[in-house]
Design a protein around this motif. Structure first.
Motif, PDB file in Angstrom:
ATOM      1  N   LYS A   1       1.901   4.326   7.773  1.00 43.60           N
ATOM      2  CA  LYS A   1       3.213   4.967   7.735  1.00 43.60           C
ATOM      3  C   LYS A   1       4.234   3.931   7.293  1.00 43.60           C
ATOM      4  O   LYS A   1       3.990   2.722   7.364  1.00 43.60           O
ATOM      5  N   LEU A   2       5.375   4.405   6.847  1.00 42.76           N
ATOM      6  CA  LEU A   2       6.421   3.490   6.402  1.00 42.76           C
ATOM      7  C   LEU A   2       6.771   2.479   7.495  1.00 42.76           C
ATOM      8  O   LEU A   2       6.994   1.293   7.202  1.00 42.76           O
ATOM      9  N   GLU A   3       6.796   2.952   8.729  1.00 37.99           N
ATOM     10  CA  GLU A   3       7.197   2.085   9.830  1.00 37.99           C
ATOM     11  C   GLU A   3       6.128   1.064  10.222  1.00 37.99           C
ATOM     12  O   GLU A   3       6.359   0.230  11.104  1.00 37.99           O
ATOM     13  N   ASP A   4       4.970   1.107   9.576  1.00 34.25           N
ATOM     14  CA  ASP A   4       3.963   0.076   9.800  1.00 34.25           C
ATOM     15  C   ASP A   4       4.252  -1.184   8.985  1.00 34.25           C
ATOM     16  O   ASP A   4       3.580  -2.212   9.154  1.00 34.25           O
TER      17      ASP A   4
ATOM     18  N   VAL B   1       4.480  -0.935   3.217  1.00 35.62           N
ATOM     19  CA  VAL B   1       4.040   0.443   2.985  1.00 35.62           C
ATOM     20  C   VAL B   1       5.132   1.166   2.201  1.00 35.62           C
ATOM     21  O   VAL B   1       6.289   1.212   2.635  1.00 35.62           O
ATOM     22  N   LEU B   2       4.739   1.709   1.049  1.00 39.49           N
ATOM     23  CA  LEU B   2       5.712   2.384   0.175  1.00 39.49           C
ATOM     24  C   LEU B   2       5.580   3.904   0.285  1.00 39.49           C
ATOM     25  O   LEU B   2       4.514   4.420   0.602  1.00 39.49           O
TER      26      LEU B   2
ATOM     27  N   THR C   1       0.829  -1.194   0.000  1.00 45.14           N
ATOM     28  CA  THR C   1       0.000   0.000   0.000  1.00 45.14           C
ATOM     29  C   THR C   1       0.865   1.247   0.000  1.00 45.14           C
ATOM     30  O   THR C   1       2.062   1.201   0.318  1.00 45.14           O
ATOM     31  N   GLN C   2       0.250   2.348  -0.370  1.00 45.07           N
ATOM     32  CA  GLN C   2       0.948   3.626  -0.339  1.00 45.07           C
ATOM     33  C   GLN C   2       0.806   4.256   1.041  1.00 45.07           C
ATOM     34  O   GLN C   2      -0.235   4.112   1.704  1.00 45.07           O
ATOM     35  N   MET C   3       1.816   4.968   1.457  1.00 45.31           N
ATOM     36  CA  MET C   3       1.768   5.692   2.727  1.00 45.31           C
ATOM     37  C   MET C   3       0.533   6.581   2.775  1.00 45.31           C
ATOM     38  O   MET C   3       0.195   7.237   1.787  1.00 45.31           O
ATOM     39  N   GLY C   4      -0.152   6.567   3.913  1.00 48.18           N
ATOM     40  CA  GLY C   4      -1.345   7.374   4.088  1.00 48.18           C
ATOM     41  C   GLY C   4      -2.642   6.655   3.759  1.00 48.18           C
ATOM     42  O   GLY C   4      -3.721   7.156   4.083  1.00 48.18           O
TER      43      GLY C   4
END
Lengths: 111, 115
Positions: free
Chosen positions: B83-86, B114-115, B13-16
């Protein structure tokens, strides 16, 4: 806070015996679990100790000393398929009931 | 043998973006859990769920996370704005009894990137 320590990696020979140690400093300790996790897979239950002493289940045994904050997992007659990470986890009821995992010990069994 | 099943096995998925991870616990189990494992790190507790409400949650489980049992079989984890860190493997688990007397059965995990 909760702190669970176990060696990062161990190597053993097929057919041998290996002991994986785990020490914990926790409050509200209820019991100690051992899980096996192959790379990329889910943890699978191996054993659970509530009281001091040794619990034996086939080739696997687990020991707990509550007074020393210490446990070990003993694997006998090692097989190649035993190569995996072994996760020590403490169940505590301080600041919430939860299972807190150590970082895992990656065991490599060699022929 | 009964097992915990999770879908999807992998989601990118995309960030956000919002993500929903689904779990079907073992049918006679009463306690449900979400854990996550960032690549190469330890398994971390997120939340436990019993009797249709959260019983415990960790510091990781902030306002971006929510859980739901929308029907008698599914147990979902929603991340509202990733978020990326997820990025991690998310494991669902269930137990017949409260964990200090019963083992947890883990699903195969949902890998979130997460990208």
């Amino acid at each position: 806070g909760q702190n669970i320590d176990q060696p990062t990696e161990m190597t053993a020979t097929e057919g041998a015996i290996v002991q994986i140690n785990c020490t914990y400093q926790t409050s509200g300790f209820n019991g100690l679990f051992w899980y096996q996790q192959h790379a990329g897979e889910a943890p699978t239950f191996l054993s659970y100790n509530v009281l001091d002493g040794l619990e034996e289940k086939g080739r696997f045994s687990s020991f707990l000393s509550r007074s020393k904050g210490y446990s070990y997992l003993l694997l006998k007659e090692l097989q190649m398929k035993d190569s995996a990470s072994y996760l020590c986890a403490a169940w505590t009821d301080n600041a919430g009931n939860m299972l807190t995992f150590g970082g895992g010990t990656r065991l490599m069994v060699k022929p | 043998e009964p097992e915990v099943t999770q879908t999807p096995s992998h989601q990118v998925t995309q960030m956000g973006q919002e993500v929903i991870l689904r779990c079907v616990p073992i049918s006679n189990h009463l306690y449900f859990y979400w854990y996550r494992q960032i690549l190469g790190q330890k398994v971390e507790f997120l939340v436990s769920f019993y009797n249709n409400e959260i019983s415990e949650k960790s510091e990781i489980f902030d306002d971006q996370f929510s859980v739901e049992r929308p029907d008698g079989s599914n147990f979902t984890l929603k991340i509202r704005s990733t978020k990326l860190e997820d990025s991690a493997m998310y494991f669902c688990a269930s137990s017949e009894r409260h964990t200090n007397t019963g083992e947890l059965f883990f699903g195969e995990g949902s890998r979130l990137t997460v990208l």
